[in-house]
Every structure is written in structure tokens, then in C-alpha cells.
Scaffold this motif. Structure first.
Motif, short mmCIF file in Angstrom:
data_model
loop_
_atom_site.label_atom_id
_atom_site.label_comp_id
_atom_site.label_asym_id
_atom_site.label_seq_id
_atom_site.Cartn_x
_atom_site.Cartn_y
_atom_site.Cartn_z
N CYS A 41 58.12 -26.68 45.97
CA CYS A 41 57.15 -27.01 45.01
C CYS A 41 57.19 -25.68 44.25
CB CYS A 41 55.87 -27.12 45.52
SG CYS A 41 55.50 -28.70 46.33
N LYS B 28 58.15 -23.96 40.15
CA LYS B 28 59.04 -23.88 38.82
C LYS B 28 60.43 -23.14 39.08
CE LYS B 28 58.97 -21.32 34.51
NZ LYS B 28 58.24 -20.27 33.87
N VAL C 112 59.61 -30.50 43.96
CA VAL C 112 58.76 -31.05 42.88
C VAL C 112 58.61 -29.86 41.91
CG1 VAL C 112 56.56 -31.79 42.30
CG2 VAL C 112 57.30 -32.52 44.43
N GLU C 113 59.44 -29.92 40.53
CA GLU C 113 59.39 -28.98 39.87
C GLU C 113 58.18 -29.12 38.72
OE1 GLU C 113 63.58 -27.88 38.60
OE2 GLU C 113 63.51 -26.56 40.51
N ASP C 114 57.57 -28.37 38.33
CA ASP C 114 56.71 -28.22 37.29
C ASP C 114 56.03 -26.85 37.00
OD1 ASP C 114 54.24 -28.86 35.74
OD2 ASP C 114 54.54 -30.88 36.39
N VAL D 97 65.60 -33.67 42.71
CA VAL D 97 64.31 -33.18 41.95
C VAL D 97 63.59 -34.34 41.87
CG1 VAL D 97 63.42 -32.15 40.02
CG2 VAL D 97 65.25 -31.37 41.09
N GLU E 45 53.15 -36.37 39.02
CA GLU E 45 52.05 -36.15 37.81
C GLU E 45 51.26 -35.14 38.31
OE1 GLU E 45 49.85 -38.65 34.43
OE2 GLU E 45 50.03 -39.61 36.41
N ALA F 98 50.91 -32.53 44.44
CA ALA F 98 52.52 -32.47 44.49
C ALA F 98 52.81 -33.03 45.86
CB ALA F 98 53.20 -31.05 44.21
N SER G 178 59.96 -36.10 40.09
CA SER G 178 58.74 -35.72 39.49
C SER G 178 57.27 -36.33 39.93
CB SER G 178 58.78 -36.33 37.88
OG SER G 178 59.26 -37.72 37.98
#
Ligand code: FAD
Length: 321
Positions: free
Chosen positions: A41, A43, A63-65, A175, A179, A79, A177
Motif C-alpha cells: 500500500c 504511493k 494499492v497505489e494512491d 495494481v 476507493e 485499502a 484500485s
């Protein structure tokens, strides 16, 4: 029975923490021939997946955010829960780190599942895995298992041997996604205190000082020994309370719990609250001028002497190696 196990790989300052590899090894044992899925998890963390494959992950997802750049309870909760919902693992393994201690109980409670925390060992017993964890500040161990529902586990760093690195094991990191929304906490930046760079909770060697170091300057010979050994410097609460060093170095019941290969205690009496944080170290060396100091009762090697004489001598000898 083969199971699917999700392992949360922990990233700090763009690097994987060692406990992630240890968690994969634990996950393999729980999976019992099934699949170990490692989760990243953060960036721009996808590239770290290669290393997780090398250490035994069967599949890696990320999970990239931007919102996951730093740990927040609700961001990471969303996540990891998203991946649990989509992958439906039987077991979920975290490091027993600040992050794991915060996140694992939240998820376990929400999913009405059992959690076994601070695991130091695991063994197969029929179809179940039995987990060992210390209780009463390390004075005793209990064995636990969970028979129903998802199994949440946090493992104490430096206790479970990672699998041997195998560069031939490779794979794609998918990867996914999720929310991430309505965060109640936003971390803008993390400023760390200056340190030698060796993370105390994951250090293989720790040189720790107690009230016997007598001053802030008294830590200098310990730091020199630590530099030669590639070790981290730790402390007793006695030393922290006396303002000789920062509380971030405190080891013990109300400080960090460590399990290095080698723990060198200098001028530490060995109070039960200190032992709670380090008595599981593989080899303990105690340096104390009082031959009756209780630290000697748990030490593998004891040196009765003045730390200001003994520590520089050790540093000189280790420099020659
Ligand atoms: P001391 O007990 O004062 O020992 C100093 C030692 O240094 C002595 O044995 C002395 O012989 C030796 N010494 C002195 N000079 C020299 C020299 N020149 N060379 C060699 N040896 C020398 N403590 C922790 O460490 N971690 C915790 O997390 C923790 N949590 C606590 C929680 C609670 C609720 C309570 C009540 C206490 C807690 N404590 C904790 C405190 C603990 O009880 C002890 O007071 C503390 O560990 C003592 O620290 P020390 O060994 O450095 O000091």
C-alpha cells in the motif's frame, strides 16, 4: 489444508521493512501449500513487488494512491479491507509494528474475526496452526489457535526466519484500485529524529545503555561500538528518565520490544520492565560493575567491570575483525 493468506508488506521511506519478509515466511506456513498473496500500500510502491516474489510471495498486488503515502488508520483500513473483500483470504498476516498493532485489530473487529498478536513462533498441528506468543512481560508463553473465521496474526519482528532469497522467483505486481475516501486524518509529512540509520526494532545487534552511562556524553563510547558493529543504540528507561537520551531509544515494557541476534547491555541493572523488552534476544552480553546485578541472571555472557573501560576495548577489538 491449503489456505490463501494475505500478507501486508510494510514500506517505510520507500523501502520494504524486514518484517515483511518474515511475514511472508509465516504466511507460507499458515498457507500450508496454498497461496501467499503480498499486499503493498502506498504511493509508487509497485516496484517493490519484485523483492517480495524473491522472498516467497506467490502473487503481489499493490494499492497505489497518493493518500496512502503515509500511514493513516482509515486510509490503510480501506485499502486492506478492499483487498480482503475481493480476495477473501483465510488468514491475514501483519508485522507486530506500530502500523500492524493499530491496523490488525481494527480489521479483525470489523470482520468479526479472531486476532493473535505478537506471535514469536508457529507450528502445524493437524489442520490448524498453533501460534506461540509471550505473556506476562515475557515471563511465560501461551499457545493459541483460531478455529473459525478469518485468522488475523501480527508477528513480532526478528523472530520468524525469512525464506532464503531466490532471484529466480519473479512475477508481475498487479495494481488494484480501491476507493480511499473521507479520511479523517491527513498526514502531510513525517519528520524523523536524526538517527544512525539502523532501525532499533529490526536491528540485528543492539548496544544499549542504562543509568550507568551517567550522561549524554556517556553514550558516545556505546555509539562508537555500535558504528563498528553496524548496530543500533538503545536505552533503559533509567537512562531516558535521566535525560541522557531520547525516549525513542527506550527498550522494555513501556518502550520498544526487540529481539536482536546480539544485545549488549551496558550499565543496565536488569529490572523486570527492561527485561520485558529484550529477554528474547538470541545472545545477551551484560557489562556491569556490580556482580550482583540481575541482568547477569539472563545474560549468556557477563563482564563485571566499568563500561567506560570495557566498551572502548571491545570497539578496538571489533575494529580488527
Ligand atoms: P539502574 O537500575 O539505576 O541501574 C544502573 C546500573 O548501572 C547498575 O546496575 C549499576 O551497577 C550499573 N553501573 C553504574 N555505573 C557503571 C559503570 N561505570 N560501568 C558498568 N556498570 C555501571 N525500564 C526500562 O528499561 N524499560 C521500560 O520499558 C520500563 N518500563 C517501566 C514501566 C513501569 C510501569 C515501571 C514502574 C518501571 C518501568 N521501567 C522500565 C523502569 C525500571 O523499573 C527500572 O527503573 C529501569 O529499567 C532502571 O534502569 P537502569 O537499569 O538503567 O538503571
Amino acid at each position: 489444508m491449503a489456505k490463501k493468506v494475505l500478507v501486508l508488506a510494510e514500506v517505510r521511506d520507500g523501502e520494504l521493512r524486514n518484517v515483511s519478509y518474515e511475514a511472508i515466511a509465516a504466511g507460507k506456513q499458515i498457507a500450508d501449500g496454498g497461496e501467499v498473496l503480498a499486499l503493498l500500500c502506498g504511493k509508487n510502491v509497485k516496484d517493490l513487488g519484485a523483492s517480495l516474489y524473491n522472498y516467497g510471495a506467490d502473487r503481489v498486488v499493490a494499492v497505489e494512491d497518493e493518500k496512502l503515502e503515509f500511514y493513516t488508520p482509515d486510509g490503510y483500513f480501506q485499502a486492506v479491507k478492499h483487498v480482503i473483500d475481493t480476495e477473501s483470504p483465510d488468514g491475514i498476516v501483519f508485522g507486530h509494528t506500530a502500523l500492524g498493532k493499530d491496523l490488525a485489530p481494527r480489521l479483525a473487529a470489523r470482520l468479526e474475526s479472531g486476532l493473535i498478536s505478537d506471535v514469536t513462533g508457529l507450528e502445524q498441528a493437524g489442520d490448524n496452526v498453533v501460534f506461540t506468543r509471550p505473556i506476562f512481560s515475557g515471563k511465560a508463553f501461551e499457545k493459541k489457535l483460531i478455529q473459525d473465521g478469518k485468522l488475523f496474526v501480527t508477528i513480532r519482528p526478528n523472530n520468524i526466519e525469512p525464506l532464503e532469497k531466490d532471484d529466480s522467483r519473479t512475477g508481475e505486481t498487479a495494481v488494484v484500485s480501491a476507493e480511499i475516501k473521507d479520511l479523517r486524518t491527513i498526514v502531510k509529512d513525517v519528520v524523523r529524529k536524526a538517527s544512525t540509520g539502523v532501525d532499533l526494532s529490526e536491528a540485528k545487534i543492539i548496544v544499549a545503555g542504562g543509568r550507568g552511562v551517567k550522561s549524554t556524553d556517556g553514550f558516545k563510547p556505546l555509539q562508537e561500538l555500535a558504528d563498528v558493529l553496524g548496530a543500533a543504540v538503545g536505552a533503559s528507561r533509567g537512562a531516558c528518565d535521566a535525560d541522557y537520551c531520547d525516549y525513542s531509544l527506550q527498550i522494555g515494557q513501556t518502550g520498544k520490544v526487540v529481539t536482536p541476534d546480539l544485545y549488549i547491555a551496558c550499565g543496565i541493572s536488569g529490572a523486570i520492565q527492561h527485561l520485558a523488552g529484550m529477554s528474547n534476544s538470541k545472545v545477551i552480553v551484560a557489562i556491569n560493575k556490580d556482580p550482583e546485578a540481575s541482568i547477569f541472571s539472563i545474560a549468556d555472557y557477563g563482564i563485571v567491570g566499568d563500561l567506560f573501560e570495557v566498551v572502548p576495548l571491545l570497539t578496538e577489538e571489533f575494529k580488527k575483525v
